[in-house]
Design an enzyme around this catalytic site. Structure first.
Site, PDB file in Angstrom:
ATOM      1  N   ARG A 260     -55.395 -39.002  45.796  1.00 50.11           N
ATOM      2  CA  ARG A 260     -54.728 -40.275  46.049  1.00 50.11           C
ATOM      3  C   ARG A 260     -53.286 -40.044  46.473  1.00 50.11           C
ATOM      4  O   ARG A 260     -52.579 -39.260  45.854  1.00 50.11           O
ATOM      5  CB  ARG A 260     -54.792 -41.160  44.804  1.00 50.11           C
ATOM      6  CG  ARG A 260     -56.245 -41.367  44.408  1.00 50.11           C
ATOM      7  CD  ARG A 260     -56.459 -42.416  43.370  1.00 50.11           C
ATOM      8  NE  ARG A 260     -57.898 -42.535  43.114  1.00 50.11           N
ATOM      9  CZ  ARG A 260     -58.442 -43.374  42.238  1.00 50.11           C
ATOM     10  NH1 ARG A 260     -57.660 -44.178  41.545  1.00 50.11           N
ATOM     11  NH2 ARG A 260     -59.735 -43.425  42.077  1.00 50.11           N
ATOM     12  N   ARG A 275     -50.351 -40.571  36.695  1.00 53.96           N
ATOM     13  CA  ARG A 275     -50.566 -40.905  38.101  1.00 53.96           C
ATOM     14  C   ARG A 275     -50.335 -39.657  38.930  1.00 53.96           C
ATOM     15  O   ARG A 275     -49.200 -39.239  39.121  1.00 53.96           O
ATOM     16  CB  ARG A 275     -49.611 -42.029  38.530  1.00 53.96           C
ATOM     17  CG  ARG A 275     -49.994 -42.730  39.815  1.00 53.96           C
ATOM     18  CD  ARG A 275     -49.104 -43.928  40.092  1.00 53.96           C
ATOM     19  NE  ARG A 275     -49.296 -45.021  39.129  1.00 53.96           N
ATOM     20  CZ  ARG A 275     -50.350 -45.845  39.122  1.00 53.96           C
ATOM     21  NH1 ARG A 275     -51.302 -45.701  40.021  1.00 53.96           N
ATOM     22  NH2 ARG A 275     -50.438 -46.798  38.227  1.00 53.96           N
ATOM     23  N   GLU A 350     -54.565 -47.706  31.423  1.00 50.80           N
ATOM     24  CA  GLU A 350     -55.918 -47.785  31.983  1.00 50.80           C
ATOM     25  C   GLU A 350     -56.572 -46.405  32.052  1.00 50.80           C
ATOM     26  O   GLU A 350     -55.999 -45.458  32.576  1.00 50.80           O
ATOM     27  CB  GLU A 350     -55.844 -48.401  33.380  1.00 50.80           C
ATOM     28  CG  GLU A 350     -57.195 -48.539  34.035  1.00 50.80           C
ATOM     29  CD  GLU A 350     -57.094 -49.064  35.477  1.00 50.80           C
ATOM     30  OE1 GLU A 350     -56.116 -49.771  35.803  1.00 50.80           O
ATOM     31  OE2 GLU A 350     -58.009 -48.751  36.263  1.00 50.80           O
ATOM     32  N   SER A 353     -62.533 -48.140  34.697  1.00 48.82           N
ATOM     33  CA  SER A 353     -62.608 -49.385  35.416  1.00 48.82           C
ATOM     34  C   SER A 353     -64.039 -49.506  35.907  1.00 48.82           C
ATOM     35  O   SER A 353     -64.579 -48.560  36.453  1.00 48.82           O
ATOM     36  CB  SER A 353     -61.641 -49.309  36.594  1.00 48.82           C
ATOM     37  OG  SER A 353     -61.801 -50.433  37.407  1.00 48.82           O
ATOM     38  N   ARG A 391     -56.474 -38.658  32.841  1.00 49.97           N
ATOM     39  CA  ARG A 391     -56.014 -39.712  31.935  1.00 49.97           C
ATOM     40  C   ARG A 391     -56.600 -39.540  30.540  1.00 49.97           C
ATOM     41  O   ARG A 391     -55.966 -39.860  29.535  1.00 49.97           O
ATOM     42  CB  ARG A 391     -56.338 -41.083  32.497  1.00 49.97           C
ATOM     43  CG  ARG A 391     -55.409 -41.394  33.674  1.00 49.97           C
ATOM     44  CD  ARG A 391     -55.328 -42.845  33.976  1.00 49.97           C
ATOM     45  NE  ARG A 391     -54.410 -43.055  35.097  1.00 49.97           N
ATOM     46  CZ  ARG A 391     -54.244 -44.206  35.728  1.00 49.97           C
ATOM     47  NH1 ARG A 391     -54.942 -45.270  35.349  1.00 49.97           N
ATOM     48  NH2 ARG A 391     -53.385 -44.315  36.717  1.00 49.97           N
TER      49      ARG A 391
END
Length: 424
Positions: A260, A275, A350, A353, A391
């Site tokens: 990403r 991130r 988070e 998802s 994460r």
RNA sequence: GGAGAGAUGUCCGAGAGGUCGAAGGAGACGGAUUCGAAAUCCGUUGUGCCAUGUUUUGGUACCGAGGGUUCGAAUCCCUCUCUCUCCGCCA
């Protein structure tokens, strides 16, 4: 993509949904283009009909004058057809490129709101640990334990990269294997997917591979991209395919690297592993019928819960609000794990998802199924994170840290790691 | 990387400028025959789009993909993709 035949009948509903999601789409223009296209199509097809009839007349023998006249007629038709086709092509291009920007319908129960603050907490599990000492964040812990090296990664690859070292490597692999075993138990087909996919697949899933704000790395000159998630490669797996109803539901687990760009995503929470530009993720992806998708969505969520409960990490579940949904999603649930090192004194962050994208992606990727009655319909596609390893590592390091800076390994991972703690 | 062959409907497979949405076979479905089944016989059997209608009808497009030639293309030409065979190289 939504069903464009519904554009006029459901215009009000679609317009409200766009507003709820905080998006801007000119529906009137799209409808106008749809009308234009329809008109132009009718004209072209009428001309083609004349052309075909004209050509048929020339099958047998005939005198030279009749033949010449027919050829002349055919030439005229040919010119008119190519003229009108050119206009049609332009209208269609504009029509479809705008129509693609219309987001999916939203689930009637999805909370309406603009920002992630409007997400609705629907449940929680576990008690955030109370420490008798000031907990460290995972960056400090990881560096002190010599299991994560951010500095070297920044030198070699740039910011937001990391090396895992020593027990950090074991932890990554243990988490992957732990989650894989759970998904296998639930009947998922295990895959390791390519980390690269063609642009049209990336687009079909609903990611925009181009532009400044795109989160996707494209590989120059190849028409391909680095995947941001195995959702892309698992959705592409059956693109252009038609299932039989008896094939469904079809559950896939896909392990891949995720890349990403995170352009402009610098902020206080971008520190450390939270991130990053590259991480490993085990993704769940399901092909099913419209009747099944709500139920399967709940199942995906409960598998995610099973994974985090098994690790003993406290979390809460949020029902994502319309503004935070993402265009393809009809409904989305996130699991947010408690991260003691985040913010002033711990915050939820988070970690998973799961989205029900109904037929939105299936229309773009052209994935259908034949019902028992023989009707052809689009499948519903759902995705969910089983584990986003980086994460999960944040949550584990921060939740299971001891006063001396060592980490107690959650018992579910001990068999996979072969050790009960990480210490220096 | 070099040399060659190929891509047609659910599958196999014909087709070589108009009679091709596409022969023939297999499969599937419906029917006849049968106590039932097999065998046999008859029939049906793709998808998208546009319009119309609302359990229709008409038109158009689709023979790997995209262009081109032609009054007319599955059929001729160009480009691309993929598959197969042989040689080379490689984890």
């Amino acid at each position: 993509m939504i069903d464009l035949r519904e554009l006029k009948e459901r215009k009000e509903e679609i317009g409200k949904n766009i507003a709820d999601r905080g998006m801007k789409v000119d529906l009137d223009l799209i409808i106008e283009l749809q009308n234009q296209r329809s008109l132009l199509l009718q004209q072209t097809e009428a001309l083609r009909k004349s052309r075909n009839e004209n050509a048929k007349k020339m099958k047998g023998k005939m005198d030279q004058n009749t033949r010449t006249a027919l050829i002349e007629e055919g030439k005229t038709l040919k010119d008119r057809i190519s003229e009108i086709e050119e206009t049609l092509k332009k209208v269609e291009q504009q029509y479809f490129s705008l129509a693609r920007t219309i987001p999916n319908y939203a689930h009637p129960s999805a909370p309406v709101g603009a920002l992630d603050k409007d997400n609705l907490e629907i449940s929680s599990w576990g008690e955030p640990a109370s420490f008798t000492f000031t907990p460290k964040d995972h960056v400090q812990l990881g560096e002190q334990l010599d299991i994560i090296d951010f500095e070297s990664a920044t030198r070699v690859s740039g910011p937001k990269f990391y090396y895992l070292k020593n027990e950090g490597v074991l932890l990554e692999l243990a988490l992957q294997r732990y989650a894989i075993d759970i998904l296998q138990k639930h009947g998922f087909i295990l895959t390791i997917t390519p980390d690269i996919a063609k642009e049209e697949i990336v687009e079909g899933i609903g990611f925009n591979p181009r532009g400044e704000e795109s989160n996707i790395y494209t590989i120059e000159g190849t028409g391909t991209c680095l995947v941001g998630t195995a959702e892309i490669t698992l959705g592409g797996y059956h693109a252009q395919h038609q299932f039989d109803e008896s094939d469904l539901p079809l559950r896939y687990a896909g392990l891949s690297h995720c890349f990403r760009r995170e352009a402009g995503g610098a902020g206080q929470y971008s520190k450390g592993l939270y991130r990053v530009h590259q991480f490993s993720k085990l993704e769940m992806f399901v092909y099913c019928t419209p009747e099944m998708s709500d139920e399967i969505h709940s199942q995906l969520l409960s598998i995610e819960e099973e994974i985090f409960r098994g690790l003993g990490i406290p979390y809460r579940i949020v029902d994502t609000c319309t503004g935070d949904l993402g265009a393809p999603a009809y409904r989305k649930f996130d699991i947010e794990a408690w991260m003691p090192g985040r913010g002033e004194s711990g915050e939820y962050g988070e970690v998973t998802s799961t989205s029900n994208c109904t037929d939105y992606q299936a229309r773009r990727l052209n994935v259908k199924y034949k019902t028992k009655e023989g009707e052809t319909r689009f499948v519903h596609l759902l995705n969910g994170t089983a584990i986003a390893v980086s994460r999960a590592i944040v949550a584990i390091l921060e939740n299971f840290q001891m006063s001396d800076g060592s980490i107690k390994i959650p018992s579910a991972l001990v068999p996979y790691m072969g050790i009960t703690e990480i210490r220096r």
